[in-house]
Write a protein that holds these residues in place. Structure first.
Motif, PDB file in Angstrom:
ATOM      1  N   ILE A   1      -3.374  -4.581  -2.611  1.00 44.56           N
ATOM      2  CA  ILE A   1      -1.954  -4.195  -2.476  1.00 44.56           C
ATOM      3  C   ILE A   1      -1.271  -5.184  -1.550  1.00 44.56           C
ATOM      4  CG2 ILE A   1      -0.410  -2.387  -1.599  1.00 44.56           C
ATOM      5  CD1 ILE A   1      -2.481  -0.324  -2.458  1.00 44.56           C
TER       6      ILE A   1
ATOM      7  N   GLY B   1       1.993  -7.497  -2.349  1.00 46.00           N
ATOM      8  CA  GLY B   1       3.242  -7.565  -1.578  1.00 46.00           C
ATOM      9  C   GLY B   1       3.562  -9.022  -1.233  1.00 46.00           C
TER      10      GLY B   1
ATOM     11  N   ILE C   1       8.482  -3.022   3.776  1.00 49.42           N
ATOM     12  CA  ILE C   1       7.511  -2.402   2.837  1.00 49.42           C
ATOM     13  C   ILE C   1       6.234  -3.238   2.805  1.00 49.42           C
ATOM     14  CG2 ILE C   1       7.128  -1.881   0.408  1.00 49.42           C
ATOM     15  CD1 ILE C   1      10.005  -1.201   0.104  1.00 49.42           C
ATOM     16  N   VAL C   2       6.383  -4.591   2.903  1.00 47.88           N
ATOM     17  CA  VAL C   2       5.148  -5.394   2.812  1.00 47.88           C
ATOM     18  C   VAL C   2       4.203  -5.004   3.954  1.00 47.88           C
ATOM     19  CG1 VAL C   2       4.264  -7.736   2.883  1.00 47.88           C
ATOM     20  CG2 VAL C   2       6.484  -7.272   1.814  1.00 47.88           C
TER      21      VAL C   2
ATOM     22  N   LEU D   1       3.930  -2.261   5.146  1.00 54.64           N
ATOM     23  CA  LEU D   1       3.425  -0.866   5.039  1.00 54.64           C
ATOM     24  C   LEU D   1       1.938  -0.874   4.739  1.00 54.64           C
ATOM     25  CD1 LEU D   1       6.249   1.064   3.127  1.00 54.64           C
ATOM     26  CD2 LEU D   1       5.653   1.063   5.551  1.00 54.64           C
ATOM     27  N   GLY D   2       1.486  -1.997   4.173  1.00 59.28           N
ATOM     28  CA  GLY D   2       0.057  -2.059   3.870  1.00 59.28           C
ATOM     29  C   GLY D   2      -0.769  -1.750   5.117  1.00 59.28           C
TER      30      GLY D   2
ATOM     31  N   VAL E   1       0.017   0.275   7.385  1.00 62.92           N
ATOM     32  CA  VAL E   1      -0.036   1.735   7.640  1.00 62.92           C
ATOM     33  C   VAL E   1      -1.146   2.340   6.796  1.00 62.92           C
ATOM     34  CG1 VAL E   1       1.312   3.856   7.456  1.00 62.92           C
ATOM     35  CG2 VAL E   1       2.423   1.708   8.115  1.00 62.92           C
ATOM     36  N   LEU E   2      -1.359   1.709   5.649  1.00 61.86           N
ATOM     37  CA  LEU E   2      -2.403   2.224   4.751  1.00 61.86           C
ATOM     38  C   LEU E   2      -3.762   2.188   5.459  1.00 61.86           C
ATOM     39  CD1 LEU E   2      -2.107   3.274   1.881  1.00 61.86           C
ATOM     40  CD2 LEU E   2      -2.965   1.075   1.060  1.00 61.86           C
TER      41      LEU E   2
ATOM     42  N   LEU F   1      -4.324   2.904   8.342  1.00 57.65           N
ATOM     43  CA  LEU F   1      -4.490   4.147   9.126  1.00 57.65           C
ATOM     44  C   LEU F   1      -5.249   5.161   8.279  1.00 57.65           C
ATOM     45  CD1 LEU F   1      -3.531   4.796  11.952  1.00 57.65           C
ATOM     46  CD2 LEU F   1      -1.591   6.053  10.959  1.00 57.65           C
TER      47      LEU F   1
END
Lengths: 665, 488, 215, 311
Positions: free
Chosen positions: C157, C161, C171-172, C174-175, C177-178, C180
């Motif tokens: 992912i 991005g 948003i890029v 946000l990976g 955060v994933l 976490l």
């Protein structure tokens, strides 16, 4: 019109208040008073109603659906159905006072009973499709709770489950039919439905949908499975209400949908379908009724048969319309309407007396009862009048409605030389006569095995049943005789109603003078009845004169060609009376006999059992049940698989959608 | 105002994590939920301004879902107070289904509950696509330990399944986000907030937007519980305590549904709502049929309720996919009714569970004698969820059927009614067995119904019946405004 | 600059094949750490300001250091040595790897048809990594290998991005955060010692007698 | 009243009262012919009259299990059959007393008569009566269908469905023959003449009609015997009115009346002849015979419809 709603409101209030009484007896009395007040109000306001034309009222309450306006309408057709509803529910609630035991369940059943009556009245009054559906479902719900009154037993739970399943299954068809109508008229009012001119094919599709939907409530052959299960199980005042009126509401729906899809009847397909359904359900149902030994199951099957007769009347009427035989169309339809009223009267009479019979003997099987006429002659006379009128014996009301349908069929038979019309007319005549003769046999069997001959139950086990349970039966039997004798005046109402229903189709009104031709023969008929009664009373006097010369009669044992120890079990029981018939119909019905097998030299006591499987039920209920349970086992096994398989399905769905989206566009 | 709504539960959660005594924690829980409810009611009277430079805006549909969520949360807190206070600690009463009622780490549970409420209100509030994704992912984090309340082996396995499937789903929806950004790359806008995106939607790249929608519908579909991805729902609901599963199926599914609804509105503005509608209708009907069939041979009443939420979510998705304005109103109404009835059903199933200590339908007998009041609520709830007249679901089903017929999708109508009949049949059969059946063995009444446990489910059921009888005019035109500015 | 990126992407896809084929879990973890390191290289390459460097430090520390160490620790705790009897055998999963590559090439062709060819190669490799991650989750039974599959999926992912060349869009990132979420997964394994994913036997449906008490 | 109307009423009443008077004579005639065939002298012709008068003077004996239905049944039997007789005693004029739909009334009244007798038989509670009733009920549906088919064939070509128009229609000979055979089978079933039931067997197991009235005594038994003879007269009257269509119509109505009376007696003699040469059929064969008769009528209907000229 407002008095109607006042009555219904009182009904609901008494129903709710009856919940909060400590003793069930008071709640029973309260619910009866509610019914009585409602009966008086509605009958009083309907007297005024006859003066002015059908009036409709629209209330501007904020409804939960934009299209749903609280619009109500009373016309002749809905009035014909309202009358038995209020009459029989009042009598049934009066009967319930002495019938139901003093438990908390009776309180809830009082509430549901009043709710059922008011929802039935509102179904008959409402003239908006969505409102109709709302009260239709409410009716099904409240009757479900009434049927599952003592639902501890397993088969009662199964019966009530099958009942609510079928009625819910029917609702979807009704929704489909109404919405298709909505598509063409984009309003849910019944007036706009009537006015539409749809093409023949769409209106016949709509009619078929509505027919199946209402058929699941009316209970003719393909959808009758819940009826012989639910009625014997329900307390008898509820099953009287259900088979007396609830089934007729299904027929009311079918009649309403005939007015909606007028253009479906330009060709003969739909009328022939209705007629054939009527014929099949009448014949098969009455053969089943003949073989039953459980008294309430027998009455349930005979209501299916009467629904078949009503459908034959409607089918013949619509068939005559499509063949431009206006006179016999109106007559056949009015015969069907009168039969609806008559059937609700004598069927509830039979169910109520069967209920008190069961309470007296504690026995459902007629073969175990006997000689009860001497014990309780009131009950015997009521049951005799009920069974005489159901088997259309001339003096009673069943005969009048069959006479009208037969008269229409004969008239069609003579006046047309189109082969189809002749054969259809002949078919209806033969089925009606065949079915009414078998009904006579069936009810002779029931009456004789239960009330006549030696009594198989010793006296102390018989419980006394109060006078309050005999009063409703006597009132109902009085109505039967009244309708039978004063037929000429009563026939005008159904004729006017069927004229109003069919006035859309009939062009010439030269039909009206033909009715004098019918009234003349009816007048002759009543004269014959009066002569019959005169001769009978004259003969009774002659007999009394002949016998009074001697002293009293001598009483001995019936002629038993000097057999030493005659016992009451030597009598002919119900199933032995019709045993020639069971062999004759065995090939179709597959009646299974569990004959005792003697294993040892000195045979231990065994029992002989006859099971009458309802082959329709296996076809309609068991097969789909098997398929669904196979599918559900297949799918619930999917839930057992490990997590990877679920994620795999997600990814698979993703791939399919992506490929689909890129290839399609 | 919005910041307050989100921060109160989260702060309450953190604070309750550190407090020692249990009833202090319960006090915090009730205060936070009460405050949250009051605030979300207030938002209706004077709508709050956006904050975090446009990221968090409380628009009409957000307000509605927020109020619904906080009302449900308040109801389950009432239930939780009476439930948690009387389960005495580390008293290992093991009943025949292997429950250990010792929830020693009580503080984790209550703090996670409050954070769960915070994250869900974050979902309703979020306006930016990415922010919506973060908040939905946060709800998964918060609800995972809640499912693992009973520390039994099967609840551990249910949590693992829940976390595993949802994380894959969230990954897919992140890919959806990326594709969405790609679609709007050269459409002139950079920040993807729902309010602004609908103006630029027309010149977005249709193809990429459609793939983005596919990823979104699968990703958020797992959270909504659509058909192939619904398997975590029954195991999570069976294992979680009843008021948690009422929150899960009442509020959590709504938030994911809100996500799909917003994406659908973007696609509508971009003009591809016809194709996306087709996918949603297909998924909806598929989930209705799978739910109906898999419930047929189910004999665990909490799993039965889970399958009925899958089915009702399927119906709502079908309505949303129809693409009519009235269909959107019907789907929103359906969601409201469904979450109210389902929450009350789960709470009364909790009462049944605590009395009979078994989830197997065949072991529950003579319900009407042992639990007179909550069995009435249970029966009324079941009849409401099956869509019989007095309940709001009957009304919304009529609306949805009308829309299906107006858009002439007759095959969908046939499949839907078939699914509904099978579902109705299997559900009523199981409930009748539980309610009416009678066995002589254990006749004595051992469990006295607690008042606090009955009130919430009674109130929830009352609301559905009110919605069933007369729909307040104000609510109807409020929802009509929502479906208007959704642009569908 | 562009062909540097292409070099990195090809190395990553080769690593994917290795991950698909290797049965020893500790080997997989090492390859995973390597892949994490390379991915953090990308973020440093197109980092323009402090925020970019910050993300590089963050990603490198998580993907290359923390995850491998915790996974090794979890390995020792649940004393699993190698992935025995996976659902799809290792050689067949290599064949599946080739199929996934072909599919991702077809897909990126379709997508990049609108955005010119600059994206095509990087897109193929990122989609390839995403689907290999998903494939590993599906085809392995050990919990730890599934987590590894998930980390690969998440790397994919991040690459995706990056290929969309959208700079500084939150948003890029946000990976990250994933990650976490992945952290929660790993802690789940460590705390509760989940060895094999449960062959979930629904007690109610297959009610074996001995199991009735425990379930 | 026009001359025609008075003639019609007088002849209607004439037929009716002659039936009342002469109907017990018919069984006597049948028994006498059977005796002659058997080479016996046989009972006197007026034997039935003597029996009835004797019974009227006797006292009644009832069993204890019997209720008031048992006492009322013979009266209902007699009165409904007299009314059916009144309907069926029609001359050839436009009959004042016959009205549309009187077929349905006639059928219903016959069913009422049977209903009463069957109930009374079951009231006694003995297994013999039960056996007779179960056999009797076996034939009821098929005999009613047969009766209807015959009537339908009759009224197909007439303008009104009354009994008189059904039977006074001058049928072409081949149709008349078929109808007579069908009517004859119906007669044997309805009146329990030999092919279906042997009236003078003394073995209860084989009887049908006799066993149902086994328990009657005194005036009730007299009423039943008299009713049975009226029923016999009705069916023979039907056959004779069809036979009349063979002969040209007569100048004077009185000649026609006398002619019908002779035909009635000759038909009963024919019945006696048939009874003495055939034995009793098995029960399901009787059912097959009934279905055969209804096939005859359906054939007649096809002929009438196909010919189509008779509108």
């Amino acid at each position: 019109m407002t008095l109607y709603f006042l009555g219904i409101a009182i009904l609901l209030l008494t129903g709710i208040f009856s919940l909060c009484f400590s003793k069930a007896k008071y709640s029973l009395y309260l619910s009866f008073y509610g019914q009585l007040v409602n009966f008086l109000l509605i009958s009083f306001s309907s007297l005024i109603f006859f003066k002015k034309a059908a009036n409709n009222i629209t209330y501007s309450l904020s409804s939960f659906l934009p299209e749903l306006t609280f619009s109500f309408r009373v016309d002749m057709l809905s009035f014909l159905f309202i009358l038995p509803v209020i009459l029989i529910s009042t009598l049934a609630s009066f009967y319930a006072i002495s019938y139901l035991p003093d438990t908390s369940k009776t309180k809830t059943s009082c509430f549901w009973f009043n709710l059922l009556t008011s929802s039935m009245l509102l179904v008959l009054l409402s003239s908006n499709a969505l409102l109709f559906l709302f009260f239709w479902e409410l009716m099904a719900l409240s009757s479900f709770f009434l049927v599952s009154y003592d639902a501890q037993k397993k088969e009662i739970r199964m019966a009530s489950w099958i009942y609510i399943l079928f009625s819910h299954f029917g609702v979807f068809f009704i929704i489909g039919g109404f919405y298709l109508l909505y598509l063409n008229t984009n309003s849910f009012e019944f007036e706009s439905f009537i006015g539409t001119d749809l093409s023949h094919s769409t209106s016949s599709i709509i009619f078929l949908l509505l027919l199946t939907g209402f058929g699941s409530k009316a209970g003719f052959i393909p959808f009758h499975i819940w009826l012989p299960k639910a009625h014997p199980v329900a307390p008898s005042h509820v099953s009287a209400l259900m088979s007396g009126i609830m089934i007729k509401i299904g027929i009311y729906g079918i009649l309403r949908s005939t007015t909606f899809c007028a253009s479906a009847f330009t060709s003969t397909h739909i009328p022939l379908l209705i007629l054939s359904i009527g014929v099949i359900s009448a014949i098969i149902a009455i053969i089943f009724a003949l073989l039953q030994n459980d008294i309430k199951k027998l009455l349930a099957y005979s209501s299916i048969e009467n629904i078949g007769i009503i459908l034959i009347g409607i089918g013949l009427g619509t068939f005559a319309i499509s063949k431009k035989q206006n006179f016999s169309a109106i007559l056949a339809l009015s015969g069907a309407l009168l039969h609806i009223f008559n059937h609700s009267i004598f069927k509830s009479l039979l169910f109520l007396s069967a209920g008190s019979l069961i309470k007296m003997t504690g026995e459902h099987n007629i073969n175990k009862m006997g000689g009860l006429l001497k014990k309780n002659s009131f009950l015997g006379i009521n049951f005799l009048i009920g069974s005489a009128s159901i088997s259309s014996i001339p003096l009673f009301n069943g005969f009048i409605s069959e006479f009208m349908i037969l008269f229409a069929a004969f008239y069609m038979f003579i006046n047309s030389n189109d082969v189809l019309v002749i054969s259809i007319a002949l078919l209806t005549i033969l089925t009606l006569i065949f079915v009414s003769s078998i009904v006579t046999i069936c009810f002779v069997k029931t009456f004789a095995t239960v009330f006549l001959g030696e009594s198989k139950i010793n006296n102390d086990k018989l419980k006394k049943i109060g006078a309050t349970s005999n009063l409703p039966c006597t009132i109902l039997s009085f109505i039967c005789i009244f309708v039978g004798l004063w037929a000429i005046y009563i026939v005008h109402i159904p004729l006017a109603i069927s004229f109003e229903i069919l006035h859309g189709f009939i062009i010439d009104n030269s039909v009206v003078e033909k009715f004098s031709f019918f009234f003349q023969s009816l007048a002759f008929g009543t004269i014959i009845f009066i002569i019959f009664i005169l001769i009978l009373s004259m003969l009774i006097l002659v007999r009394k004169f002949l016998l009074c010369a001697k002293d009293e009669e001598t009483i001995t044992v019936t002629w038993d060609c000097s057999y030493l120890a005659p016992s009451s079990r030597m009598q002919y029981t119900g199933s032995s009376l019709v045993s020639p018939f069971t062999e004759f119909c065995n090939r179709i019905l597959g009646v299974k006999f569990k004959t005792p097998i003697f294993s040892s030299i000195y045979p231990k006591p065994t029992k002989f059992e006859m099971i009458i499987p309802d082959f329709m039920e296996k076809l309609i209920l068991k097969e789909p049940g098997k398929i669904i349970s196979f599918l559900s086992r297949f799918i619930s096994r999917y839930e057992l698989l490990p997590i990877q398989f679920h994620i795999f399905l997600m990814v698979l769905l993703l791939l399919i959608l992506i490929v689909w989206s890129f290839c399609m566009i | 105002m919005i910041i307050l709504i989100i921060l109160i539960p989260i702060l309450g959660g953190i604070f309750s994590f550190f407090t020692r005594k249990n009833n202090v924690r319960l006090l915090i829980l009730s205060i936070c939920s009460l405050l949250h409810l009051v605030l979300s009611i207030l938002t209706f009277f004077y709508n709050p301004e956006s904050c975090l430079n446009g990221m968090l805006i409380l628009d009409k549909v957000g307000k509605l879902f927020l109020l619904l969520m906080s009302f449900l949360f308040f109801m389950s807190t009432i239930y939780a107070i009476s439930y948690l206070s009387n389960t005495s600690f580390n008293e290992k009463t093991r009943d025949n289904d292997g429950f250990i009622f010792d929830d020693s780490p009580q503080n984790i549970f209550i703090s996670m509950l409050l954070i769960f409420c915070g994250t869900m209100s974050l979902v309703c509030v979020s306006n930016h696509v990415g922010f919506l994704w973060i908040s939905i992912e946060a709800t998964t984090f918060a609800s995972a330990p809640l499912v693992y309340f009973y520390h039994t082996r099967s609840s551990l396995e249910a949590t693992w399944k829940y976390v595993m499937i949802c994380s894959v789903g969230i990954g897919l929806s992140l890919i959806g986000n990326l594709f969405l950004m790609l679609a709007f790359k050269n459409s002139g806008t950079n920040e993807l907030t729902f309010t602004s995106i609908s103006h630029y939607a027309l010149n977005a790249n249709k193809m990429i937007l459609f793939t983005a929608f596919i990823f979104f519908v699968i990703g958020y579909g797992t959270k909504v519980g659509l058909a192939p991805m619904h398997t975590w729902l029954p195991s999570a609901h069976a294992e979680a305590p009843s008021f948690i599963s009422s929150l899960l199926s009442g509020a959590l599914l709504n938030c994911a549904f809100l996500g799909i609804l917003r994406i659908q509105s973007i696609c509508f503005h971009a003009g591809i709502s016809e194709k996306t509608g087709k996918i949603m209708i297909f998924l909806g009907t598929f989930s209705v049929l799978t739910a109906a069939l898999s419930m047929f041979s189910q004999n665990d009443y909490k799993k039965m309720l889970a399958f009925s939420s899958v089915e009702h979510m399927g119906i709502a998705i079908i309505a949303a996919g129809l693409g009519q304005k009235a269909a959107i109103t019907a789907s929103i109404l359906h969601i409201i009714n469904h979450s109210l009835t389902k929450a009350s059903l789960f709470l009364s199933s909790g009462n049944i569970l605590s009395c009979y200590r078994t989830k197997n339908i065949n072991d529950v007998h003579s319900l009407n004698k042992k639990l007179p009041i909550s069995s009435l609520l249970w029966l009324g709830g079941i009849f409401a969820i099956c869509g019989l007249p007095p309940s709001g679901l009957f009304v919304t089903e009529l609306m949805i059927f009308k829309e299906i017929f107006v858009t002439r999708k007759f095959f969908v109508a046939i499949l839907l009614s078939l699914g509904l009949v099978i579902l109705f049949g299997s559900m009523i059969f199981k409930v009748i067995e539980m309610y009416f059946s009678h066995d002589e063995k254990n006749e004595e009444i051992i469990y006295r119904e607690k008042f606090l446990k009955i009130v919430p489910s009674f109130l929830l059921l009352l609301f559905t019946f009110i919605l069933g009888f007369t729909l307040p005019g104000k609510l109807m035109d409020y929802i009509n405004q929502i479906s208007n500015n959704f642009g569908l | 600059m562009n062909n540097w990126f292409i070099l990195i992407f090809t190395i990553i896809s080769i690593m994917n094949f290795l991950l698909l084929a290797s049965s020893r879990i500790s080997g997989c973890i090492n390859i995973l750490a390597l892949q994490g390191g390379i991915i953090s290289l990308i973020s440093i390459l197109n980092a323009t300001n402090l925020w970019g460097i910050l993300t590089f430090v963050f990603i490198f520390s998580i993907k290359a250091l923390i995850f491998p160490l915790t996974l090794k620790h979890a390995l020792r705790l649940t004393n699993t040595r190698r992935e025995i009897e996976p659902i799809i055998g290792f050689s067949t999963s290599c064949i599946f790897g080739v199929l996934i590559l072909v599919f991702s090439y077809w897909l990126s062709n379709k997508i990049s048809y609108h955005f010119g060819d600059v994206l095509k190669l990087k897109l193929t490799f990122s989609i390839f990594t995403i689907f290999t991650g998903l494939f590993i989750i599906i085809s392995r039974t050990k919990a730890i290998t599934q987590v590894i599959g998930y980390i690969i999926f998440e790397n994919g992912i991040y690459l995706l991005g990056n290929t969309f060349l959208i700079k500084e869009n939150i948003i890029v990132e946000l990976g990250i955060v994933l990650d976490l979420l992945v952290f929660v997964l790993i802690s789940g394994i460590v705390i509760f010692r989940i060895n094999k994913t449960f062959d979930h036997i629904n007690a109610s449906l297959l009610m074996k007698d001995d199991q009735k008490g425990v379930s | 009243m026009s001359k025609d109307l008075t003639l019609d009423i007088t002849y209607h009443l004439l037929y009716f009262f002659s039936a009342i008077l002469f109907s017990p004579l018919l069984p006597g005639l049948i028994n006498r012919t059977k005796a002659i065939f058997g080479g016996r002298k046989g009972k006197p012709l007026l034997q039935l009259y003597y029996d009835i008068f004797k019974l009227l003077k006797k006292k009644c004996v009832y069993s204890k299990t019997v209720s008031w239905i048992f006492r009322l049944a013979p009266l209902i039997f007699i009165s409904s059959l007299t009314i059916v007789l009144f309907i069926f005693s029609f001359g050839e004029y436009n009959n004042y007393f016959s009205f549309n739909g009187d077929i349905i009334f006639a059928l219903a009244l016959m069913a009422l008569a049977r209903f009463a007798i069957v109930l009374a038989a079951l009231d006694t509670g003995s297994s013999f009566e039960g056996m007779g009733v179960s056999r009797e009920l076996m034939f009821v549906p098929f005999s009613e269908i047969l009766f209807l088919l015959i009537v339908a064939a009759g009224i197909k070509s007439s303008s009104s469905f009354t009994v008189s128009s059904a039977f006074t229609f001058n049928f072409p000979p081949h149709i008349a023959l078929l109808l007579i055979i069908a009517l004859f089978i119906l007669l044997t079933v309805e009146n329990y003449r030999l092919p279906t039931d042997d009236p003078n067997t003394h073995l209860e197991l084989t009887m049908i009609h006799e066993v149902m009235v086994l328990d009657y005594s005194g005036p009730d038994f007299a009423f039943i015997l008299y009713g049975a003879s009226i029923k016999l007269w009705i069916f023979i009257f039907m056959i004779s009115s069809i036979v009349l269509s063979f002969f040209p119509d007569f100048s004077l109505p009185i000649i026609r009346y006398l002619f019908t009376i002779c035909i009635i007696f000759s038909v009963s003699i024919v019945i006696g002849i048939i009874e003495s040469i055939t034995a009793r059929f098995r029960f399901d064969k009787v059912r097959r015979m009934l279905i055969l008769a209804s096939v005859f009528c359906i054939v007649v209907l096809f002929i009438l419809i196909e010919k189509g000229d008779i509108v």
